[in-house]
Design a protein around this motif. Structure first.
Motif, PDB file in Angstrom:
ATOM      1  N   GLU A 142       1.529   1.104  -8.823  1.00  0.00           N
ATOM      2  CA  GLU A 142       0.215   0.549  -9.174  1.00  0.00           C
ATOM      3  C   GLU A 142      -0.388   1.214 -10.407  1.00  0.00           C
ATOM      4  O   GLU A 142      -1.253   0.636 -11.054  1.00  0.00           O
ATOM      5  CB  GLU A 142      -0.739   0.637  -7.991  1.00  0.00           C
TER       6      GLU A 142
ATOM      7  N   VAL B 288      -4.260  -5.490 -11.902  1.00  0.00           N
ATOM      8  CA  VAL B 288      -4.380  -6.601 -10.957  1.00  0.00           C
ATOM      9  C   VAL B 288      -5.719  -7.306 -11.190  1.00  0.00           C
ATOM     10  O   VAL B 288      -6.774  -6.680 -11.081  1.00  0.00           O
ATOM     11  CB  VAL B 288      -4.307  -6.101  -9.496  1.00  0.00           C
TER      12      VAL B 288
ATOM     13  N   LEU C 194       0.769  -0.379  -3.998  1.00  0.00           N
ATOM     14  CA  LEU C 194       1.369  -1.553  -4.616  1.00  0.00           C
ATOM     15  C   LEU C 194       2.583  -1.158  -5.442  1.00  0.00           C
ATOM     16  O   LEU C 194       2.532  -0.227  -6.247  1.00  0.00           O
ATOM     17  CB  LEU C 194       0.343  -2.263  -5.510  1.00  0.00           C
TER      18      LEU C 194
ATOM     19  N   GLU D 160      -8.946  -9.782 -10.439  1.00  0.00           N
ATOM     20  CA  GLU D 160      -9.753 -10.051  -9.250  1.00  0.00           C
ATOM     21  C   GLU D 160      -9.247 -11.283  -8.499  1.00  0.00           C
ATOM     22  O   GLU D 160      -9.309 -11.349  -7.271  1.00  0.00           O
ATOM     23  CB  GLU D 160     -11.216 -10.251  -9.649  1.00  0.00           C
TER      24      GLU D 160
ATOM     25  N   ASN E 203       0.834  -1.199   0.000  1.00  0.00           N
ATOM     26  CA  ASN E 203       0.000   0.000   0.000  1.00  0.00           C
ATOM     27  C   ASN E 203       0.865   1.242   0.000  1.00  0.00           C
ATOM     28  O   ASN E 203       1.342   1.638   1.058  1.00  0.00           O
ATOM     29  CB  ASN E 203      -0.920  -0.014   1.214  1.00  0.00           C
TER      30      ASN E 203
ATOM     31  N   LYS F 299      -6.469 -15.174  -0.858  1.00  0.00           N
ATOM     32  CA  LYS F 299      -5.635 -14.164  -0.221  1.00  0.00           C
ATOM     33  C   LYS F 299      -5.194 -13.100  -1.218  1.00  0.00           C
ATOM     34  O   LYS F 299      -5.043 -13.356  -2.411  1.00  0.00           O
ATOM     35  CB  LYS F 299      -4.429 -14.794   0.464  1.00  0.00           C
ATOM     36  N   ALA F 300      -4.978 -11.908  -0.689  1.00  0.00           N
ATOM     37  CA  ALA F 300      -4.519 -10.781  -1.498  1.00  0.00           C
ATOM     38  C   ALA F 300      -3.022 -10.899  -1.735  1.00  0.00           C
ATOM     39  O   ALA F 300      -2.340 -11.730  -1.126  1.00  0.00           O
ATOM     40  CB  ALA F 300      -4.838  -9.478  -0.779  1.00  0.00           C
TER      41      ALA F 300
ATOM     42  N   THR G 254      -7.043 -10.581  -5.504  1.00  0.00           N
ATOM     43  CA  THR G 254      -7.545  -9.709  -4.436  1.00  0.00           C
ATOM     44  C   THR G 254      -8.171 -10.572  -3.350  1.00  0.00           C
ATOM     45  O   THR G 254      -8.603 -11.695  -3.607  1.00  0.00           O
ATOM     46  CB  THR G 254      -8.589  -8.708  -4.963  1.00  0.00           C
ATOM     47  N   GLU G 255      -8.189 -10.046  -2.143  1.00  0.00           N
ATOM     48  CA  GLU G 255      -8.703 -10.831  -1.015  1.00  0.00           C
ATOM     49  C   GLU G 255     -10.212 -11.036  -1.110  1.00  0.00           C
ATOM     50  O   GLU G 255     -10.951 -10.125  -1.456  1.00  0.00           O
ATOM     51  CB  GLU G 255      -8.373 -10.137   0.305  1.00  0.00           C
TER      52      GLU G 255
END
Length: 97
Positions: free
Chosen positions: A44, A49, A32, A51, A30, A69-70, A54-55
């Motif tokens: 980023e 990215v 990315l 889906e 954060n 998991k992310a 992603t978490e």
């Protein structure tokens, strides 16, 4: 003449920056950031990215269960550089190689 046409076509494709596969490593989450081929760090803004990376959590009873998991720092990635070289699509995590 035919060789000249072939050479011109090849030069045009090379100049456009065809799609290329790269390996990368997540260096920060954060925001990315991904290090590509141990030399280029992408923010980023240059990454797409999917889906699937992603978490996804669901609540079962009173407990949250992580289904997917992310991305995390240190994750090894398979990336595809889009034609023109400005954006990279993260295809998946790499678990070997």
């Amino acid at each position: 003449m035919l060789d000249a046409i072939k050479r011109a076509a090849k030069d045009a494709v090379d100049a456009a920056g065809p799609v290329v596969v790269h390996l990368g490593v997540v260096t920060k989450i954060n925001p990315l950031r991904v290090l590509v081929d141990s030399r280029l760090e992408l923010s980023e803004d240059f990454l797409i990215v999917p889906e699937s990376l992603t978490e996804l959590k669901v609540t079962v009873g009173n407990q949250d269960v992580v289904i997917r998991k992310a991305l995390a720092a240190g994750d090894k990635l398979l990336l595809i550089r889009m034609q023109g070289g400005q954006r990279y699509v993260i295809m998946d995590r790499v678990v070997s190689g």
